[in-house]
Design an enzyme around this catalytic site. Sequence first.
Site, PDB file in Angstrom:
ATOM      1  N   SER A 119       1.012  -1.276   0.133  1.00 37.05           N
ATOM      2  CA  SER A 119       0.073  -0.187   0.088  1.00 37.05           C
ATOM      3  C   SER A 119       0.933   1.334  -0.024  1.00 37.05           C
ATOM      4  CB  SER A 119      -0.842  -0.190   0.994  1.00 37.05           C
ATOM      5  OG  SER A 119      -0.165  -0.314   2.189  1.00 37.05           O
ATOM      6  N   HIS A 140      -2.560  -2.536  -6.355  1.00 36.38           N
ATOM      7  CA  HIS A 140      -2.924  -2.460  -4.908  1.00 36.38           C
ATOM      8  C   HIS A 140      -4.533  -2.524  -4.955  1.00 36.38           C
ATOM      9  CE1 HIS A 140      -3.380   0.822  -1.638  1.00 36.38           C
ATOM     10  NE2 HIS A 140      -3.347  -0.560  -1.002  1.00 36.38           N
ATOM     11  N   GLU A 152      -5.397   0.244  -7.981  1.00 30.61           N
ATOM     12  CA  GLU A 152      -4.175   1.023  -8.207  1.00 30.61           C
ATOM     13  C   GLU A 152      -3.156   0.450  -8.899  1.00 30.61           C
ATOM     14  OE1 GLU A 152      -2.886   4.622  -5.642  1.00 30.61           O
ATOM     15  OE2 GLU A 152      -3.534   3.040  -4.263  1.00 30.61           O
ATOM     16  N   ASN A 190      -3.542   6.051  -0.543  1.00 34.61           N
ATOM     17  CA  ASN A 190      -3.204   6.430   0.837  1.00 34.61           C
ATOM     18  C   ASN A 190      -2.349   7.494   0.709  1.00 34.61           C
ATOM     19  OD1 ASN A 190      -4.147   3.908   1.387  1.00 34.61           O
ATOM     20  ND2 ASN A 190      -2.730   2.646   1.047  1.00 34.61           N
TER      21      ASN A 190
HETATM   22  N1  CAA Z   1     -17.235  -9.690   0.631  1.00 29.93           N
HETATM   23  C1  CAA Z   1     -18.181  -9.586  -0.301  1.00 29.93           C
HETATM   24  N2  CAA Z   1     -19.092  -8.723  -0.349  1.00 29.93           N
HETATM   25  C2  CAA Z   1     -19.115  -7.755   0.882  1.00 29.93           C
HETATM   26  C3  CAA Z   1     -18.072  -7.829   1.786  1.00 29.93           C
HETATM   27  C4  CAA Z   1     -17.098  -8.726   1.656  1.00 29.93           C
HETATM   28  N3  CAA Z   1     -15.995  -8.797   2.516  1.00 29.93           N
HETATM   29  N4  CAA Z   1     -18.426  -6.781   2.768  1.00 29.93           N
HETATM   30  C5  CAA Z   1     -19.379  -6.020   2.298  1.00 29.93           C
HETATM   31  N5  CAA Z   1     -20.124  -6.838   1.208  1.00 29.93           N
HETATM   32  C6  CAA Z   1     -21.114  -6.260   0.300  1.00 29.93           C
HETATM   33  C7  CAA Z   1     -22.429  -6.637   0.955  1.00 29.93           C
HETATM   34  O1  CAA Z   1     -22.864  -8.040   0.734  1.00 29.93           O
HETATM   35  C8  CAA Z   1     -23.300  -5.542   0.520  1.00 29.93           C
HETATM   36  O2  CAA Z   1     -23.591  -5.964  -1.115  1.00 29.93           O
HETATM   37  P1  CAA Z   1     -24.943  -5.266  -1.738  1.00 29.93           P
HETATM   38  O3  CAA Z   1     -24.495  -3.871  -2.076  1.00 29.93           O
HETATM   39  O4  CAA Z   1     -25.031  -6.197  -2.847  1.00 29.93           O
HETATM   40  O5  CAA Z   1     -26.235  -5.549  -0.852  1.00 29.93           O
HETATM   41  C9  CAA Z   1     -22.444  -4.397   0.255  1.00 29.93           C
HETATM   42  O6  CAA Z   1     -21.176  -4.898   0.198  1.00 29.93           O
HETATM   43  C10 CAA Z   1     -22.507  -3.583   1.330  1.00 29.93           C
HETATM   44  O7  CAA Z   1     -22.349  -4.200   2.441  1.00 29.93           O
HETATM   45  P2  CAA Z   1     -23.144  -3.999   3.881  1.00 29.93           P
HETATM   46  O8  CAA Z   1     -24.646  -3.471   3.571  1.00 29.93           O
HETATM   47  O9  CAA Z   1     -23.058  -5.098   4.735  1.00 29.93           O
HETATM   48  O10 CAA Z   1     -22.571  -2.792   4.681  1.00 29.93           O
HETATM   49  P3  CAA Z   1     -22.121  -1.177   4.277  1.00 29.93           P
HETATM   50  O11 CAA Z   1     -23.208  -0.597   3.409  1.00 29.93           O
HETATM   51  O12 CAA Z   1     -21.975  -0.861   5.724  1.00 29.93           O
HETATM   52  O13 CAA Z   1     -20.943  -1.336   3.243  1.00 29.93           O
HETATM   53  C11 CAA Z   1     -18.427  -1.309   3.156  1.00 29.93           C
HETATM   54  C12 CAA Z   1     -19.770  -1.778   3.800  1.00 29.93           C
HETATM   55  C13 CAA Z   1     -18.428  -1.737   1.750  1.00 29.93           C
HETATM   56  C14 CAA Z   1     -17.347  -1.803   3.637  1.00 29.93           C
HETATM   57  C15 CAA Z   1     -18.726   0.516   3.310  1.00 29.93           C
HETATM   58  O14 CAA Z   1     -18.601   0.772   4.603  1.00 29.93           O
HETATM   59  C16 CAA Z   1     -17.414   1.070   2.629  1.00 29.93           C
HETATM   60  O15 CAA Z   1     -17.426   1.312   1.581  1.00 29.93           O
HETATM   61  N6  CAA Z   1     -16.611   1.549   3.516  1.00 29.93           N
HETATM   62  C17 CAA Z   1     -15.159   2.197   3.282  1.00 29.93           C
HETATM   63  C18 CAA Z   1     -14.402   1.230   2.752  1.00 29.93           C
HETATM   64  C19 CAA Z   1     -13.127   1.828   2.389  1.00 29.93           C
HETATM   65  O16 CAA Z   1     -12.746   2.992   2.330  1.00 29.93           O
HETATM   66  N7  CAA Z   1     -12.029   0.941   1.874  1.00 29.93           N
HETATM   67  C20 CAA Z   1     -10.835   1.307   1.422  1.00 29.93           C
HETATM   68  C21 CAA Z   1      -9.844   1.076   2.660  1.00 29.93           C
HETATM   69  S1  CAA Z   1      -8.134   1.872   2.324  1.00 29.93           S
HETATM   70  C22 CAA Z   1      -7.438   0.555   1.503  1.00 29.93           C
HETATM   71  O17 CAA Z   1      -8.049  -0.557   1.445  1.00 29.93           O
HETATM   72  C23 CAA Z   1      -6.179   1.005   1.114  1.00 29.93           C
HETATM   73  C24 CAA Z   1      -5.067   0.556   1.887  1.00 29.93           C
HETATM   74  O18 CAA Z   1      -4.030   0.212   1.301  1.00 29.93           O
HETATM   75  C25 CAA Z   1      -5.248   0.818   3.421  1.00 29.93           C
END
Ligand code: CAA
Length: 291
Positions: A119, A140, A152, A190
């Site tokens: 990352s 990424h 990415e 990031n």
């Molecule tokens: N696997 C498969 N599907 C998943 C899942 C997983 N691990 N987690 C959630 N889902 C699916 C759900 O089934 C749901 O599907 P539908 O749209 O078809 O209904 C959808 O994702 C939304 O899930 P939920 O309704 O359970 O929960 P939510 O609406 O609160 O969403 C989330 C959860 C998608 C995680 C949302 O909160 C989100 O987008 N959060 C921000 C995530 C983010 O910013 N990620 C980047 C982090 S930074 C990074 O990764 C880079 C790094 O190097 C640090």
Amino acid sequence: MTIETVGIVGAGQMGNGIAHVFALAGYNVLLNDIAQDSLDKAMATIEKNLDRQVSRAKITAEDKAATLARITTTLTLTDLGQTDLVIEAATEREDVKNQIFKTLVPHLKPTTILASNTSSISITRLASKTDRPERFMGVHFMNPVPVMKLVELIRGIATDDETYQTMLAIVAKLGKTAASAEDFPAFIVNRILIPMINEAVYTLYEGVGNVQSIDMAMKLGANHPMGPLELADFIGLDTCLAIMHVLHDGLADTKYRPCPLLVKYVEAGWLGRKTGRGFYDYRGETPVPTR
Ligand code: CAA
């Protein structure tokens, strides 16, 4: 280049998600980790996440079965030698990544593409320690991998165009969208996201708001799906801190200094969801703010 088999090093939070999306897209996946327990947990997580997709009618039960059948696990890193593409998704430590590449390289086919899901670590520097900097790049993924649409793509100084074009086509086959970033500390996502999280921790540290008000403010005031502190717990506070260090060291600018409160949480081992406690305590029924 035709890519059919993909080796993934590391079955943690990112590695199991990467295995999931590659297998679902039809690739044969060989998933490696140093502990059988991690491999077992990864397969259980993949199955649970596939079930989630089946229950939301995103995929069929047949897709799920075929996806699981395309994933093989192994404790032997060198088994990945015969794959067409290897993605390293191990611990975010440069010495660990270098050691993995050193062990693997003598067993690789000359054509195999090597990629790292790092990352924030320099792709050029990681590539320079291998025998194939021209066939090495950064790929990424975002967490949770099955849900997030972005990948990415980061080219090191030596990455050739064929490797880049191959990875672009793979990202499209996974049903995701690529954003290309130059190889500078923490790339694009990031570089922007983690200083925002660090600033949220400063806002908490200075008493401008508490955990709940900071997260609420950004969820309802900026339409973020998660508040920055909730997101920090989700990513892992150790990872957030490691990325701040990469930015601080790599860009030598005091605006990237890690918040002392973030350091303190990491020192306490309160690393977020994965350890049961971070800015929230996850040990009960519902998460409770720790400040
Ligand atoms: N696997 C498969 N599907 C998943 C899942 C997983 N691990 N987690 C959630 N889902 C699916 C759900 O089934 C749901 O599907 P539908 O749209 O078809 O209904 C959808 O994702 C939304 O899930 P939920 O309704 O359970 O929960 P939510 O609406 O609160 O969403 C989330 C959860 C998608 C995680 C949302 O909160 C989100 O987008 N959060 C921000 C995530 C983010 O910013 N990620 C980047 C982090 S930074 C990074 O990764 C880079 C790094 O190097 C640090």
